[in-house]
Motif scaffolding. Structure first.
Motif, PDB file in Angstrom:
ATOM      1  N   ILE A  26     -64.545 -20.496  45.230  1.00 25.29           N
ATOM      2  CA  ILE A  26     -64.143 -20.745  46.610  1.00 25.29           C
ATOM      3  C   ILE A  26     -65.406 -20.681  47.463  1.00 25.29           C
ATOM      4  CG2 ILE A  26     -61.798 -19.838  46.370  1.00 25.29           C
ATOM      5  CD1 ILE A  26     -62.809 -17.276  47.803  1.00 25.29           C
ATOM      6  N   GLY A  27     -65.341 -21.231  48.676  1.00 26.38           N
ATOM      7  CA  GLY A  27     -66.475 -21.051  49.559  1.00 26.38           C
ATOM      8  C   GLY A  27     -66.973 -22.321  50.209  1.00 26.38           C
ATOM      9  N   GLY A  28     -68.240 -22.253  50.620  1.00 25.84           N
ATOM     10  CA  GLY A  28     -68.878 -23.343  51.345  1.00 25.84           C
ATOM     11  C   GLY A  28     -69.703 -22.769  52.482  1.00 25.84           C
ATOM     12  N   ASN A  29     -69.568 -23.337  53.655  1.00 23.49           N
ATOM     13  CA  ASN A  29     -70.329 -22.889  54.808  1.00 23.49           C
ATOM     14  C   ASN A  29     -69.877 -21.497  55.247  1.00 23.49           C
ATOM     15  OD1 ASN A  29     -70.611 -22.921  58.049  1.00 23.49           O
ATOM     16  ND2 ASN A  29     -72.271 -24.052  57.089  1.00 23.49           N
ATOM     17  N   LEU A  30     -70.828 -20.583  55.355  1.00 27.83           N
ATOM     18  CA  LEU A  30     -70.516 -19.189  55.676  1.00 27.83           C
ATOM     19  C   LEU A  30     -69.752 -19.053  56.987  1.00 27.83           C
ATOM     20  CD1 LEU A  30     -70.806 -16.112  55.400  1.00 27.83           C
ATOM     21  CD2 LEU A  30     -73.141 -16.329  56.294  1.00 27.83           C
ATOM     22  N   SER A  31     -70.194 -19.727  58.041  1.00 32.14           N
ATOM     23  CA  SER A  31     -69.540 -19.576  59.342  1.00 32.14           C
ATOM     24  C   SER A  31     -68.098 -20.050  59.314  1.00 32.14           C
ATOM     25  CB  SER A  31     -70.324 -20.318  60.428  1.00 32.14           C
ATOM     26  OG  SER A  31     -70.343 -21.704  60.189  1.00 32.14           O
ATOM     27  N   LEU A  32     -67.808 -21.056  58.497  1.00 37.83           N
ATOM     28  CA  LEU A  32     -66.424 -21.549  58.388  1.00 37.83           C
ATOM     29  C   LEU A  32     -65.562 -20.605  57.567  1.00 37.83           C
ATOM     30  CD1 LEU A  32     -65.330 -24.144  59.741  1.00 37.83           C
ATOM     31  CD2 LEU A  32     -67.810 -24.112  59.554  1.00 37.83           C
TER      32      LEU A  32
ATOM     33  N   LYS B 298     -62.390 -14.127  42.524  1.00 37.39           N
ATOM     34  CA  LYS B 298     -63.061 -15.415  42.688  1.00 37.39           C
ATOM     35  C   LYS B 298     -64.586 -15.263  42.676  1.00 37.39           C
ATOM     36  CE  LYS B 298     -59.196 -17.703  43.489  1.00 37.39           C
ATOM     37  NZ  LYS B 298     -58.224 -16.616  43.701  1.00 37.39           N
ATOM     38  N   ILE B 299     -65.262 -16.395  42.449  1.00 40.98           N
ATOM     39  CA  ILE B 299     -66.701 -16.494  42.661  1.00 40.98           C
ATOM     40  C   ILE B 299     -66.902 -17.226  43.980  1.00 40.98           C
ATOM     41  CG2 ILE B 299     -68.871 -17.484  41.840  1.00 40.98           C
ATOM     42  CD1 ILE B 299     -67.807 -17.128  38.985  1.00 40.98           C
ATOM     43  N   LEU B 300     -67.507 -16.545  44.926  1.00 37.07           N
ATOM     44  CA  LEU B 300     -67.703 -17.090  46.268  1.00 37.07           C
ATOM     45  C   LEU B 300     -69.086 -17.722  46.366  1.00 37.07           C
ATOM     46  CD1 LEU B 300     -66.822 -17.300  49.313  1.00 37.07           C
ATOM     47  CD2 LEU B 300     -67.946 -15.075  49.621  1.00 37.07           C
ATOM     48  N   PHE B 301     -69.144 -18.997  46.773  1.00 37.13           N
ATOM     49  CA  PHE B 301     -70.435 -19.632  47.028  1.00 37.13           C
ATOM     50  C   PHE B 301     -70.576 -19.876  48.523  1.00 37.13           C
ATOM     51  CE2 PHE B 301     -67.547 -23.197  46.394  1.00 37.13           C
ATOM     52  CZ  PHE B 301     -67.962 -24.153  47.302  1.00 37.13           C
ATOM     53  N   LEU B 302     -71.785 -19.674  49.038  1.00 40.99           N
ATOM     54  CA  LEU B 302     -72.030 -19.735  50.470  1.00 40.99           C
ATOM     55  C   LEU B 302     -73.310 -20.496  50.781  1.00 40.99           C
ATOM     56  CD1 LEU B 302     -71.250 -16.002  51.359  1.00 40.99           C
ATOM     57  CD2 LEU B 302     -69.776 -17.966  51.859  1.00 40.99           C
ATOM     58  N   GLU B 303     -73.362 -21.074  51.959  1.00 40.20           N
ATOM     59  CA  GLU B 303     -74.564 -21.725  52.484  1.00 40.20           C
ATOM     60  C   GLU B 303     -74.420 -21.794  53.994  1.00 40.20           C
ATOM     61  OE1 GLU B 303     -74.858 -24.976  54.017  1.00 40.20           O
ATOM     62  OE2 GLU B 303     -72.693 -25.214  54.099  1.00 40.20           O
ATOM     63  N   ASP B 304     -75.536 -22.059  54.680  1.00 42.44           N
ATOM     64  CA  ASP B 304     -75.437 -22.270  56.123  1.00 42.44           C
ATOM     65  C   ASP B 304     -76.685 -22.981  56.621  1.00 42.44           C
ATOM     66  OD1 ASP B 304     -74.326 -22.122  58.773  1.00 42.44           O
ATOM     67  OD2 ASP B 304     -73.264 -20.321  58.116  1.00 42.44           O
TER      68      ASP B 304
ATOM     69  N   VAL C 229     -72.518 -16.396  44.891  1.00 43.18           N
ATOM     70  CA  VAL C 229     -73.663 -17.295  44.798  1.00 43.18           C
ATOM     71  C   VAL C 229     -74.026 -17.703  46.220  1.00 43.18           C
ATOM     72  CG1 VAL C 229     -74.498 -19.518  43.977  1.00 43.18           C
ATOM     73  CG2 VAL C 229     -72.969 -18.166  42.540  1.00 43.18           C
ATOM     74  N   PHE C 230     -75.254 -17.430  46.629  1.00 47.44           N
ATOM     75  CA  PHE C 230     -75.713 -17.869  47.943  1.00 47.44           C
ATOM     76  C   PHE C 230     -76.688 -19.007  47.733  1.00 47.44           C
ATOM     77  CE2 PHE C 230     -77.261 -18.033  52.159  1.00 47.44           C
ATOM     78  CZ  PHE C 230     -76.371 -17.325  52.959  1.00 47.44           C
ATOM     79  N   GLY C 231     -76.374 -20.152  48.348  1.00 48.33           N
ATOM     80  CA  GLY C 231     -77.224 -21.323  48.191  1.00 48.33           C
ATOM     81  C   GLY C 231     -78.384 -21.301  49.160  1.00 48.33           C
ATOM     82  N   LYS C 232     -78.504 -22.335  49.954  1.00 46.96           N
ATOM     83  CA  LYS C 232     -79.608 -22.456  50.895  1.00 46.96           C
ATOM     84  C   LYS C 232     -79.151 -22.115  52.312  1.00 46.96           C
ATOM     85  CE  LYS C 232     -82.381 -24.288  47.765  1.00 46.96           C
ATOM     86  NZ  LYS C 232     -83.591 -23.599  47.263  1.00 46.96           N
TER      87      LYS C 232
ATOM     88  N   GLY D 230     -80.203 -18.873  46.011  1.00 43.92           N
ATOM     89  CA  GLY D 230     -81.144 -19.974  45.925  1.00 43.92           C
ATOM     90  C   GLY D 230     -80.672 -21.219  45.211  1.00 43.92           C
ATOM     91  N   VAL D 231     -79.396 -21.273  44.782  1.00 45.29           N
ATOM     92  CA  VAL D 231     -78.901 -22.463  44.093  1.00 45.29           C
ATOM     93  C   VAL D 231     -78.842 -23.649  45.054  1.00 45.29           C
ATOM     94  CG1 VAL D 231     -77.606 -21.129  42.397  1.00 45.29           C
ATOM     95  CG2 VAL D 231     -76.492 -21.836  44.508  1.00 45.29           C
ATOM     96  N   MET D 232     -78.731 -24.842  44.498  1.00 53.27           N
ATOM     97  CA  MET D 232     -78.833 -26.071  45.297  1.00 53.27           C
ATOM     98  C   MET D 232     -77.491 -26.420  45.949  1.00 53.27           C
ATOM     99  SD  MET D 232     -82.015 -26.593  44.825  1.00 53.27           S
ATOM    100  CE  MET D 232     -82.253 -28.195  45.566  1.00 53.27           C
ATOM    101  N   ILE D 233     -77.088 -25.577  46.870  1.00 49.71           N
ATOM    102  CA  ILE D 233     -75.866 -25.778  47.650  1.00 49.71           C
ATOM    103  C   ILE D 233     -76.245 -25.638  49.114  1.00 49.71           C
ATOM    104  CG2 ILE D 233     -73.529 -24.976  48.135  1.00 49.71           C
ATOM    105  CD1 ILE D 233     -73.530 -23.651  45.365  1.00 49.71           C
TER     106      ILE D 233
END
Length: 352
Positions: free
Chosen positions: A227-233, A249-255, A283-286, A317-320
């Motif tokens: 689940i996840g995506g843009n942190l602010s959203l 869940k595994i949460l992925f984030l970026e902003d 997982v925190f992306g970029k 640092g993953v490519m998200i």
């Protein structure tokens, strides 16, 4: 008189609660049950018809929309434009109900095989109450976008179980990296593929990879649905009937363009609301253009400080994110995070 006022106040409160609360309760039940049995949309192929919509903001000029149509046609797709695709209302791509209508219509249109968002921007949470989630569940198809589209991706998954795709928008040229990841997920689906691994760096004397480095925050491994995506959203969804279930869940984030103190604040909100301690891994992306001024923590320090004590694997640092070379991440698909070895692996195909 006081008793009478109290009686009428209670009557009105009950009436309001009766009309609103059942929907929220049903949403919570849906979120728990539907997301545990995900629905996979069919894979995409040349010749498919793609619906193009603008559920958040619009482009500045109409020609950018025509550019997006040409990008989609380059895949061999036929393009069906949303009825309100050219609408603008300040920072919104038209009225809320019109933007929601375009989503509902594209899902119900039997001739449409997948749906691409024109861009992100602002406004997708405003239309969540107007989506027909039953119709979406009954007509599963690939739904693709990122940034502000995060709210739609996670709400649709939470309310219907449909796997959605945090990936490129139509209004962009695909780099070789972005194209390969997109096709691996949606055209020629594979299981056990790495998600978000940086592009191969050609090492030579006196040089090492600097831009796309993977940073271990907390070691270990975990398995769970993404689940996840843009942190602010993701923060905006907390406490709403459109929020995904964080448990296991595994949460992925970026902003993008957020100062470190603001990233700190948003992660703190997820933390003290009890969301982060329910997760299997993070997982925190970029964090693109997340610059600081004056006396500030760095983004790396913020992530280690806010996420490093959760006793779950955390990788940075993953490519998200808002980057040229971006991975396509299926929301709702099963993945394994091996933070120690700096890998996020999709363990099942995300489309049928």
């Amino acid at each position: 008189m006081s008793d009478r006022r109290t009686f009428f106040k209670a009557l009105v409160t009950t009436a309001i609660a009766t009309s609103i609360l059942p929907n929220i309760a049903n949403a919570d039940e849906t979120k728990t049950t539907k997301a545990n049995t995900p629905i996979k949309p069919k894979r995409l192929k040349a010749g498919d018809t793609i619906g193009l919509i603008a559920p958040s903001s619009n482009t500045w000029e109409d020609e950018e929309i025509h550019f997006a149509i040409d990008v989609l046609k380059s895949f061999g797709f036929k393009v069906k434009q949303g009825k309100y695709i050219f609408q603008r209302r300040g920072y919104l791509a038209g009225n809320d109900k019109d933007r929601a209508w375009d989503i509902n219509n594209m899902f119900q249109d039997k001739d449409v095989d997948g749906i691409f968002c024109l861009r992100g921007g602002y406004g997708s949470p405003r239309i969540l109450p107007y989506l027909d989630y039953d119709a979406i569940a009954a007509n599963p198809k690939a739904f693709i976008g990122y940034s502000d589209i995060t709210a739609l991706l996670n709400a649709i998954y939470a309310r219907t179980g449909l796997v959605t795709f945090h990936g490129p928008i139509a209004k962009q040229n695909f780099s070789e990296y972005t194209l390969q990841g997109f096709k691996d997920i949606l055209f020629t689906p594979k299981a056990n593929i790495d998600l978000g691994t940086p592009p191969l760096f050609e090492a030579r004397e006196g040089q090492a990879e600097k831009k796309n480095r993977l940073t271990l925050v907390t070691g270990g491994s975990a398995q769970g649905r993404l689940i996840g995506g843009n942190l602010s959203l993701m923060v905006k969804l907390v406490g709403t009937p459109f929020e995904p279930d964080y448990r296991g869940k595994i949460l992925f984030l970026e902003d993008v363009e957020e100062a470190p103190y603001r990233v700190d604040g948003m992660l703190t909100h997820l933390k003290i609301s009890g969301r982060l301690n329910q997760l299997a891994g993070i997982v925190f992306g970029k964090c693109t253009d997340c610059t600081a001024s004056g006396d500030s923590l760095s983004i790396e320090e913020v992530i280690k400080d806010r996420l490093g004590d959760l006793n779950i694997p955390v990788l940075k640092g993953v490519m998200i994110g808002h980057i040229k070379d971006m991975s396509t991440i299926p929301v709702g698909a099963m993945a394994t995070l091996d933070a120690t070895n700096k890998r996020l692996v999709l363990t099942e195909t995300a489309v049928s």
